[in-house]
Structures are given as structure tokens and as C-alpha cells.
Design a protein around this motif. Structure first.
Motif, short mmCIF file in Angstrom:
data_model
loop_
_atom_site.label_atom_id
_atom_site.label_comp_id
_atom_site.label_asym_id
_atom_site.label_seq_id
_atom_site.Cartn_x
_atom_site.Cartn_y
_atom_site.Cartn_z
N GLY A 1 -6.16 16.41 -8.93
CA GLY A 1 -5.44 16.38 -7.67
C GLY A 1 -6.29 16.41 -6.42
O GLY A 1 -5.77 16.53 -5.32
N VAL A 2 -7.62 16.26 -6.58
CA VAL A 2 -8.53 16.25 -5.42
C VAL A 2 -9.21 14.88 -5.36
O VAL A 2 -9.85 14.45 -6.33
N ARG A 3 -9.07 14.21 -4.21
CA ARG A 3 -9.69 12.90 -4.04
C ARG A 3 -11.08 13.03 -3.45
O ARG A 3 -11.29 13.73 -2.46
N THR A 4 -12.06 12.34 -4.07
CA THR A 4 -13.45 12.39 -3.63
C THR A 4 -13.98 10.98 -3.47
O THR A 4 -13.79 10.13 -4.36
N SER A 5 -14.63 10.73 -2.34
CA SER A 5 -15.34 9.46 -2.15
C SER A 5 -16.75 9.62 -2.71
O SER A 5 -17.53 10.42 -2.22
N LEU A 6 -17.05 8.87 -3.77
CA LEU A 6 -18.33 9.03 -4.46
C LEU A 6 -19.46 8.23 -3.80
O LEU A 6 -20.62 8.66 -3.81
N LYS A 7 -19.11 7.06 -3.25
CA LYS A 7 -20.15 6.24 -2.62
C LYS A 7 -19.48 5.19 -1.74
O LYS A 7 -18.43 4.64 -2.09
N ASN A 8 -20.09 4.92 -0.59
CA ASN A 8 -19.63 3.87 0.31
C ASN A 8 -20.76 2.88 0.55
O ASN A 8 -21.93 3.27 0.63
N GLN A 9 -20.40 1.63 0.68
CA GLN A 9 -21.40 0.59 0.93
C GLN A 9 -20.83 -0.42 1.91
O GLN A 9 -19.72 -0.91 1.73
N PRO A 10 -21.58 -0.73 2.98
CA PRO A 10 -21.08 -1.70 3.96
C PRO A 10 -21.07 -3.13 3.42
O PRO A 10 -21.87 -3.48 2.54
N LEU A 11 -20.13 -3.92 3.93
CA LEU A 11 -20.04 -5.34 3.63
C LEU A 11 -19.90 -6.11 4.94
O LEU A 11 -19.29 -5.61 5.89
N PRO A 12 -20.42 -7.33 5.00
CA PRO A 12 -20.19 -8.14 6.20
C PRO A 12 -18.70 -8.42 6.40
O PRO A 12 -17.98 -8.70 5.45
N ASP A 13 -18.24 -8.33 7.63
CA ASP A 13 -16.84 -8.59 7.93
C ASP A 13 -16.42 -10.02 7.62
O ASP A 13 -15.23 -10.31 7.48
N THR A 14 -17.40 -10.91 7.51
CA THR A 14 -17.09 -12.33 7.31
C THR A 14 -16.74 -12.66 5.86
O THR A 14 -16.26 -13.76 5.59
N ILE A 15 -16.93 -11.73 4.95
CA ILE A 15 -16.64 -12.00 3.54
C ILE A 15 -15.13 -12.16 3.34
O ILE A 15 -14.35 -11.29 3.74
N ALA B 1 0.84 -1.19 0.00
CA ALA B 1 0.00 0.00 0.00
C ALA B 1 0.88 1.25 0.00
O ALA B 1 2.07 1.20 0.32
N ALA B 2 0.28 2.37 -0.37
CA ALA B 2 0.97 3.66 -0.32
C ALA B 2 -0.01 4.71 0.17
O ALA B 2 -1.16 4.73 -0.23
N SER B 3 0.47 5.56 1.06
CA SER B 3 -0.37 6.64 1.59
C SER B 3 0.02 7.98 1.01
O SER B 3 -0.72 8.96 1.13
N THR B 4 1.17 8.05 0.33
CA THR B 4 1.66 9.33 -0.19
C THR B 4 1.02 9.69 -1.53
O THR B 4 1.01 10.85 -1.92
N SER B 5 0.49 8.71 -2.25
CA SER B 5 -0.16 8.95 -3.54
C SER B 5 -1.66 8.96 -3.36
O SER B 5 -2.22 8.17 -2.60
N LEU B 6 -2.35 9.87 -4.05
CA LEU B 6 -3.80 9.98 -3.94
C LEU B 6 -4.51 8.71 -4.40
O LEU B 6 -5.60 8.39 -3.93
N SER B 7 -3.88 7.98 -5.32
CA SER B 7 -4.48 6.74 -5.82
C SER B 7 -3.86 5.50 -5.21
O SER B 7 -4.30 4.39 -5.49
N GLY B 8 -2.81 5.67 -4.40
CA GLY B 8 -2.11 4.53 -3.86
C GLY B 8 -1.09 3.99 -4.84
O GLY B 8 -0.82 4.59 -5.88
N ASN B 9 -0.49 2.86 -4.51
CA ASN B 9 0.41 2.16 -5.42
C ASN B 9 -0.40 1.58 -6.56
O ASN B 9 -1.45 0.97 -6.33
N PHE B 10 0.09 1.71 -7.80
CA PHE B 10 -0.69 1.27 -8.96
C PHE B 10 0.13 0.40 -9.90
O PHE B 10 1.26 0.75 -10.25
N LEU B 11 -0.44 -0.73 -10.30
CA LEU B 11 0.07 -1.56 -11.38
C LEU B 11 -1.03 -1.66 -12.43
O LEU B 11 -2.19 -1.96 -12.09
#
Length: 508
Positions: free
Chosen positions: A424-438, A362-372
Motif C-alpha cells: 500500500g505504499v507507492r515508491t518511485s525507484l528511478k526517474n530518467q529524462p526523455l526529450p519532449d520531442t519523442i 487515467a485514475a488518480s484514486t488507485s495507487l497503480s492507476g487504471n489497470f488492464l
């Protein structure tokens, strides 16, 4: 290839097998092609993507296999803008003359590298040519036992016309030894639009011939076209063809240009160049297109066999049947060789494959994270990944333009997040919960012509569900000299990493 390989003989018997363009799909601009024996090799621009310069091989000009990159790591003197590589072969050695941006002043100049085995990559010999504010688009040829380099000059020099220049090289091809001489000057009016670049030279009979490109190469407003010129001596004078431009865009293929000419063993002439697909356009990038040249024995000028635009299909050069572009299915339980690319403006991602998973830190310094990422071959596709959710790590399928522009759907323990990075601006467009057991989630991106996108998710126990209420517009992703890539990004603390089980790309 030496000039002597380009002699013309009687027209060959024609086959009836047809091929369709592109012959090298996806973002593959400024292609250079050579033939060594009965095998063809091609290399293209990678722009701001690493590893620099993808290499392909073929035995029939219409079916191409990826070999690998020219460089596994960026040459030390460079920082990006990996443009216009040119292949050359002589006495068992392969040369590549490439354009790159220099770290010290951010100017683009020409370097050179060599190898005797393309599959092992090239050894860089560093900077070969700098010229005023910019020197790009090298092309090298041999004549009478001497080597010459040609290049585009003055593209960034205000008040000065763009020129194609030439100079003699040392016998080993690694140094410029001769004084520069002019070959061609761009016209400020007419079809060239003040530009001349992407030159490729060859000799037939008493003439040297040149294909070259003019006008705007790239982006939604491009109007690139191809012209011809010839001369009886390399140093000129050069005569431009009165019928220029000889290749222009149409609804099927737009903005053709910047390629090189190769001959088949039966002496047919083919021009491998780039053009934008008329449907996917800039969203997929400039793709590798093949067009045949034929000769008028009276005028001694070549013309394109199917007129001044590219046909939807054409006669296969060697009668070979063209194979369909293959879908991609990678299971990291068994597969380790993936043609990944990454953003050269960021540190090269390190990753491992073990335990049946791709582990990308993982990367916290990049807005998109580490990418391949992967090169996108067509604009309409479905890309999916099976991911094991982790605490405090967002693992995403990501459409990536650059470090400031991306779009993705990610999963972490207990939730899904649809997000974008725009200007250069990060936006969360939508969040959805998931069961922790998945333990495993399949997330999918559906692309329509590379313009609009929807995202789905599913598990073994949950049928596919859309997380997008309406298709998302991806037109904000940068698409000038490059096209976006699709792949995996990982955001979070660098102590953590991804757990990606499979990736799949299916073209519609």
C-alpha cells in the motif's frame, strides 16, 4: 454430462503422439470439464480477477481455445472470490454452479447460472446454496433422472470436521429441494490434513466414484494431493481407497488437485486438474494439467496411468499433436479483441480503441492507476508496449498483484519512471529524462521464472537501454489463490487517457 456417458468398453488402440502439461497454461485453478458430443468445455477459477471464470473449448483435450468469460459483469450478489466453477450440461442447456463471496456478509456461497450458447455468456439466477459460514466447491450430477448437488461444508466452522455434503436439486437445477446428507468426512491426521474438497463424482459399473483433494491447496507451503473414494449408493456409505493419496507432487508439478473427470468417445478416463509448475511455481499460478486414469478390473479401483505423480509428457488422448503456446502481438490499428482482465475490487475499467491506439482513462484514486491485464502463461517472458507519451499522464507496463502491490515502468512527456507499490505504499525507484520531442517509446519488461524483473526502453532513434541496474525482486506480489497479471496501467487525471499503439508478449 449424464452418468450414462461414463460406461467403459474395451481398451482403445494406443497412439504414439505425446503431449506435455499444462494443457491450459497460466492461472487456471479448480478446472471443471465436460464433453458434449465430441467437443470438450472447461472453466476455471478467476479469484479476484474479472471478468469471472474463463471458458475454453477443445476437440482433443490437449489444444484449447479461449471462448470468453462466463459473466461479462459480476453477478449482483457477489463481490469477489470467484472460485471453483462447475459446468454441467443437460437437454441443450449449460449450467454453471459457482462459488463467490456475498456482498452483504463477505461469506462464500454457491450460485447458479445458465445459457444455451456458451459464447453469449450466462444468465445468472443468483444464490443457490448457503450453509453455515461457507459453502464452496459445488459439483452436480444426474442419477436416475434426478439432479444432485454436492459441496464442501464447515471449512470455516471451528471445532467441526470438514465434510462433503449432498442434496437433491429441483428438476430445473435451480433450487435445492432435498435434505442435506453426508458423503465424506475429512481426516484430521494423515495425508488429508483435515481437509477434503474439490470433489468430482462419476459412475462406472455398480460404483459411484469420487476424486477429491486434501491438505493445503495454495501458496509456497502447499502440499495438495488427490484421493479416491467409492460407494454403491450416492448417499453412501463411502469407502476411501486404501492407497490414498493417488496423486502427489514432484519436481516437475507441485500440489496437484481439484479437478473433474471426463471420458473420451473411446471410453478413456481423463482428470483435468490444477498443479503448480515446478520451475515457475506460484508466480504463474495453478495451471490446467491433464492426467489419465486406468482401471484395475480385479479391484474395480482406478489408478493414474503413469503412477502417483504427473509425467513430463504423456500419450495424447486422441492422437492430436499439441501446438506450441502462441506469443501475443496486438496492434491496435487492426486488433480490438484482447482477453483483458482487471481487479474486481476496483471499478471495471472502461476503454476504447480508435485511431490506432488503446485509450484507457487515467485514475488518480488507485495507487497503480487504471489497470488492464493479461494472464501470464509462463514465468520467463518479455512483455512490451509502444506508447505515445502524454503530459500529466503516466502510462506504464505493469505487473499487478492487487491494489496494494504492483511494479511498473511508466512514461510521461519528458520522462520515464520506474515505480512500485508495496503493502500500500507507492515508491518511485528511478526517474530518467526523455526529450519532449519523442512521439513513441517502446518499454519492455523481462521476467525470469516470474521471480526477477528488468526493464528496458527504446525509440526509433535510441537503441534499447536498461533502466534497472539490477534485477528487481517481485516476490512481494501476492500469490496465494491467484497469480499476478501483466498489462497496462494509467495514472493521472481521469480526463486524460492512454495512447498505447501495440502490446507484445513473447515467451522464452
Amino acid at each position: 454430462m449424464t452418468i450414462g456417458c461414463l460406461a467403459q468398453s474395451a481398451p482403445p488402440a494406443r497412439s504414439t503422439v505425446m503431449y506435455r502439461n499444462p494443457v491450459i497454461a497460466g492461472d487456471f485453478a479448480d478446472p471443471s470439464i465436460i464433453r458434449v458430443g465430441n467437443t470438450y468445455y472447461a472453466v476455471g477459477t478467476s479469484s479476484e480477477w474479472g471478468p469471472p471464470y474463463p471458458l475454453y473449448t477443445s476437440t482433443d483435450l490437449v489444444n484449447w481455445a479461449y471462448i470468453g468469460p462466463v459473466f461479462k459483469n459480476m453477478p449482483d450478489w457477489t463481490m469477489g472470490s470467484y472460485w471453483a466453477p462447475e459446468l454441467f450440461h443437460r437437454n441443450g442447456t449449460f449450467y454453471i454452479y459457482y462459488t463467490a463471496r456475498r456482498k452483504s456478509d463477505k461469506r462464500s456461497y454457491i450460485g447458479v447460472a445458465t445459457t444455451r450458447d456458451l459464447r453469449q455468456g450466462f444468465t445468472d439466477h443468483g444464490l443457490l446454496l448457503e450453509w453455515t459460514s461457507e459453502a464452496i466447491d459445488a459439483f452436480v450430477l444426474e442419477d436416475a433422472g434426478k439432479l444432485y448437488i454436492t459441496w464442501k461444508a464447515y471449512g470455516l466452522d471451528k471445532g467441526k470436521a470438514i465434510e462433503i455434503l449432498g442434496a437433491e436439486l429441483s428438476a430445473d437445477g435451480l433450487k435445492v429441494t432435498g435434505k442435506a446428507f453426508p458423503l465424506l468426512t475429512a481426516e484430521r491426521t494423515g495425508w488429508e490434513g483435515g481437509g477434503a474438497e474439490g470433489q468430482a463424482l462419476f459412475k462406472r459399473g455398480r460404483f459411484y466414484y469420487m476424486t477429491y483433494s486434501g491438505n493445503a491447496c495454495c501458496g509456497a507451503q502447499c502440499n495438495y494431493q488427490v484421493g479416491l473414494a467409492r460407494a454403491e449408493k450416492l448417499q453412501g456409505p463411502w469407502e476411501k481407497f486404501a492407497g490414498n493419496p493417488v496423486l502427489v507432487g514432484n519436481d516437475a508439478w507441485k500440489c496437484p488437485g481439484h479437478g473433474t473427470v471426463v471420458t473420451t468417445p473411446d471410453n478413456r478416463y481423463f482428470y483435468l486438474h490444477h498443479a503448480y509448475n515446478g520451475v515457475d511455481f506460484t508466480f504463474t499460478g495453478r495451471q490446467g494439467v491433464l492426467s489419465e486414469l486406468i482401471w484395475d478390473d480385479k479391484t474395480q479401483w482406478p489408478t493414474f496411468r503413469y503412477g502417483n505423480t504427473m509425467p513430463a509428457q504423456a500419450e495424447s488422448p486422441l492422437g492430436a499433436v499439441q501446438k506450441k503456446e502462441a506469443d501475443l502481438a496486438i496492434d491496435f490499428e487492426t486488433e480490438r479483441q484482447v482477453p483483458w482482465v482487471w481487479d474486481v475490487s476496483l471499478p471495471k475499467p472502461s476503454f476504447t480503441i480508435n485511431g490506432g491506439f488503446l485509450h484507457l482513462p487515467a485514475a488518480s484514486t488507485s495507487l497503480s492507476g487504471n489497470f488492464l491485464g493479461l494472464v501470464i502463461k509462463k514465468g520467463t517472458y518479455t512483455f512490451s508496449a509502444e506508447i505515445s507519451p502524454q503530459q500529466d499522464v503516466l502510462q506504464s507496463i505493469c505487473l499487478y498483484g492487487d491494489a496494494s502491490n504492483a511494479l511498473g515502468l511508466g512514461v510521461r512527456k519528458g520522462s520515464l519512471e520506474l515505480w512500485q507499490v508495496k503493502d500500500g505504499v507507492r515508491t518511485s525507484l528511478k526517474n530518467q529524462p526523455l526529450p519532449d520531442t519523442i512521439s513513441l517509446v517502446n518499454i519492455q519488461l523481462h521476467s525470469r521464472f516470474g521471480r526477477s524483473y528488468t526493464f528496458d526502453w527504446s525509440t526509433d532513434n535510441v537503441k534499447s537501454q536498461s533502466i534497472t541496474d539490477n534485477p528487481l525482486d517481485g516476490s512481494f506480489l501476492p500469490r496465494w489463490d491467484r497469480a499476478p497479471r501483466i498489462g497496462i496501467s494509467v495514472q493521472g487525471d481521469s480526463k486524460n487517457s492512454s495512447l498505447v499503439r501495440t502490446i507484445r508478449m513473447k515467451y522464452e
